[in-house]
Scaffold this active site. Sequence first.
Site, mmCIF file in Angstrom:
data_model
loop_
_atom_site.group_PDB
_atom_site.id
_atom_site.type_symbol
_atom_site.label_atom_id
_atom_site.label_comp_id
_atom_site.label_asym_id
_atom_site.label_seq_id
_atom_site.Cartn_x
_atom_site.Cartn_y
_atom_site.Cartn_z
ATOM 1 N N ASN A 196 43.973 50.585 42.515
ATOM 2 C CA ASN A 196 42.641 51.166 42.366
ATOM 3 C C ASN A 196 42.304 51.958 43.621
ATOM 4 O OD1 ASN A 196 42.878 48.600 43.306
ATOM 5 N ND2 ASN A 196 41.440 47.422 42.009
ATOM 6 N N CYS A 197 42.653 51.596 44.481
ATOM 7 C CA CYS A 197 42.361 52.490 45.969
ATOM 8 C C CYS A 197 42.825 53.645 46.045
ATOM 9 C CB CYS A 197 42.750 51.584 47.121
ATOM 10 S SG CYS A 197 42.039 49.986 47.222
ATOM 11 N N ASP A 200 36.146 40.528 43.592
ATOM 12 C CA ASP A 200 35.113 41.027 44.057
ATOM 13 C C ASP A 200 33.709 40.481 43.262
ATOM 14 O OD1 ASP A 200 36.378 43.223 45.279
ATOM 15 O OD2 ASP A 200 36.074 44.676 44.385
#
Lengths: 557, 557
Positions: free
Chosen positions: B41-42, B278
């Site tokens: 995802n980064c 998160d």
Amino acid sequence: MKTVIVGGVAGGMSAATRLRRLDETAEIVVFERGPYVSYANCGLPYYVGGVISDRSSLLLQTPQSLAARFRLDVRTGHEVISVDPVARAVAVIDVAAGETFVEGYDELILAVGASAREAAGHPGIPTHTLRTVEDVDAIGVLVEAAADHPSALVVGGGFIGLEAVENLVRRGIHVTLIQRSPQILTPLDAEMVAPLEAQLRSRGVDVRTSVTIDAVETGEVLLSDGARVRPDFIIDASGVVPSVDLARSAGLRVGPTGGIAVDSRNRTSDPHIYAVGDGVEKVDALSGQEALVTMAGLANRHGRSVADVIAGHDERNAPALGTAIVTVFDTVAAKVGWSERQLTAAGRAHRAIHTHPSSHATYYPGAQPMSMKLLVDPETDAILGAQIVGGEGVDKRIDVIAVAMAGGITASGLARLELAYAPQFGSAKDPVNQLGYVADNLRSGTTRAIQWHELDAALDAGATLVDVRTTREHAAGAIPGALNIPVDELRERLDELPAGPLVVHCQVGQRGHTAARILSQNGRDVVNLDGGYRTWVAGRRMSSPSPSALHSAAGSE
Amino acid sequence: MKTVIVGGVAGGMSAATRLRRLDETAEIVVFERGPYVSYANCGLPYYVGGVISDRSSLLLQTPQSLAARFRLDVRTGHEVISVDPVARAVAVIDVAAGETFVEGYDELILAVGASAREAAGHPGIPTHTLRTVEDVDAIGVLVEAAADHPSALVVGGGFIGLEAVENLVRRGIHVTLIQRSPQILTPLDAEMVAPLEAQLRSRGVDVRTSVTIDAVETGEVLLSDGARVRPDFIIDASGVVPSVDLARSAGLRVGPTGGIAVDSRNRTSDPHIYAVGDGVEKVDALSGQEALVTMAGLANRHGRSVADVIAGHDERNAPALGTAIVTVFDTVAAKVGWSERQLTAAGRAHRAIHTHPSSHATYYPGAQPMSMKLLVDPETDAILGAQIVGGEGVDKRIDVIAVAMAGGITASGLARLELAYAPQFGSAKDPVNQLGYVADNLRSGTTRAIQWHELDAALDAGATLVDVRTTREHAAGAIPGALNIPVDELRERLDELPAGPLVVHCQVGQRGHTAARILSQNGRDVVNLDGGYRTWVAGRRMSSPSPSALHSAAGSE
């Protein structure tokens, strides 16, 4: 109060400027033997190579600038030749004038550094060290004057020697590098320097380890391995010893390492004489014993702190970890703390961990391979040392580990460090975190490992070696006798494994860990080969008598 | 034992693979709502920008590869819609089949992350977040379909928003960036982000702070500052909130920050339900209070550690420092711990230090300027936070400070860190060491400093401002009303200084320190302007109503 400082480079000049900032009224006299003060000694090799083209950028300060900013009395070309600690006075030669005079002091700081181990002259071949501006000026003249196919002999493959080699090659000079010990860069362990030696050879450097100079005859150097070279000049980077003549003249105690003995405030055995820099013993952080750690950072720091002490502050040195780094063309090598060789020699229990991560997330362009080694106290989980070889990001990871050591963070604790992550800079689990995970698995007994140099003994004792890489990887280069069962097929092929103990390995150690977990939970006695095939190849290459013997196997790395 | 994991990206997949390595016989089922698991995802913004060109490199694992290596039962396209903690079962929709079923568990791990704060639809303008592979696929289609002069509106100038801006500009798209607060990248203080905003503007980005969307009408966006833009699409990077619907369905406690409440073992208020990532509250290392820290590193780490807990190990999370980094074209910005804004808001005593060192020795080519800020507890000398903006070496220095904080090293203690030094990598006194020296001088009272935002009050109270830079520097841009006496002339020109308190400043703070020492030892009441002219300009630029008001003064930096 009058402070006399002998030596005007790293430690001496840090002391002088800090002392002025602390005490506007102090009388501060600095004697420097050479023509320059406060020059960038760590930049000198790069001036030889032309990386630094502007000579004046090496000269950070002049006596004039130091007088203006710090009201210092800096006298270059002045050599202090003796110290009278009773009279609190030094005898000084003004070299240009040829005159000797005596200068009194209240406090004296010796910052005279170290000098070449043997100032060997070689008949017919100019020989220089690489420590001063005068050295690089002289080398520059030699480079300009060299023949059409110039060549040089560099003696010593330590930090300075390697920087010298790189920069001479940059100038188009063919370099023979000889090293007394069986490997270059001895602060690192053998298997870690394999890529450095490969890098040097790929650049045309003739690297000869376990070799010394037997004789020099009219321009020809006879090496101990029988080779003969005719270099245009020789760079002596064979190492330094503390300059202790002045200290001895003052009757100061010289310690067991050969450096000037000082306490944690850099005070010598005379209460009014201090000493800092490469000439001085430090305290090793791991052993608590005296050690020689010749780093510019420590010289600068102790120079500053000794000024604090003289100004009446309670400032003490921390023990030294000896963090260091060197670049050899595209390869960067760094270390902190002790090597496995040192630990073994000292009989200190340790556990080694090798990993081969990428400098940053592999899906982001430009990631570079890196080899890491962590040394751990198996009782306390304390970090004893680390070595990293690679490109981008080596400096960051060695600093992170050095700070972890300074902060008392354990090897397993590296897993919890919150390092800044974006895919250009690392991985969500940074290579340093990964070292921590491996350390934690070993500490908790979740996995067991053996080292590359322990493999033969394990196999001799009857263990079966299992290569859990893909068949393709296995075919491209393998450890002789290994049975190849890819990790993804392992659960289905357990019955193919012979009875008895197992050693598993993969390319770098990670799949081997997964395989070892599968096998141990299936009741097998299994260890993982630490660092995998890559570490094994590097170790074997370095311990093999001929450096090229394993070349075909290594090619598949 | 059967463990069900909801969410198959960072935290969830770390938990699944670690649990398998610890327990070969565990039953492990992973439900992932989307079509992909374990993706990078980064890396997603960089795929939008074309930096990462191979889409498949983002997809690190597939259900098939995870089944082969780790014998995991990974089901994509499966959304868990409710949890029954009494029956220990989850209700799942197989999205493709449109069927709902119930899956029992012994232990449940929620790793569902966070989602966009407001999924605002904008009439006539396609709007996307940038969090999933589906998002970047959709954005890619929009970029390809955009007009000849494509434009986009990015809402939110945090980490993801800035990465989105950079990558859209790379694709030739004109970007308007709006930010609700008066500055972008609010984890950093205003004066530190000035170079970032300047960098964005220099690349043609229309940066509008203190601005929100007022209305959207048939393809036109009316902004709160009166501007109107007609973007081809909108990227919503306005921030995320923890996804807690599932947790609420299970009656789990949601904490004061809005995240799922967990203990140090990631256990929720139900003993058989864990949560990571998160969507979960962490413990802030400085306050000891609950906080939302949405970092990939923590999600991965806690995913792994929750597997340890379920497998019976005694594994606990460390409190979170919140280390983070972002690249904006040539500028890198990083932070750890608290900002000055946070400290002030919390009423916590602190001391700020600004420095502007070079990334490495200036005599070696390629050194880049860097601005550093350190926040220190004036009572304990503890490091409370740090911010660094620059280029090369920012990532290294923020990591070094993060590790120092983790190891309990004080601000003054930074001076003693032994960091690897060669001129390519740093200075003999590294920028981090220098921060330590400044901290030590402030702690010991050797020097006193005021901040850029305190200058006006000091001058209003009658202090005289003295610029100790050269006359040339002064002429190129100066703080209004400053008296210019270069530091090297200060001792001779003391009588030119009016009576009363003095504030001295130079370009970055270092000469100012020397000047302050000279003056205080001459009996003057003097403080140094922390960070010098450079920090003052950056601070003024950010606090000025018009961003261009100080442009001419800033040009001389």
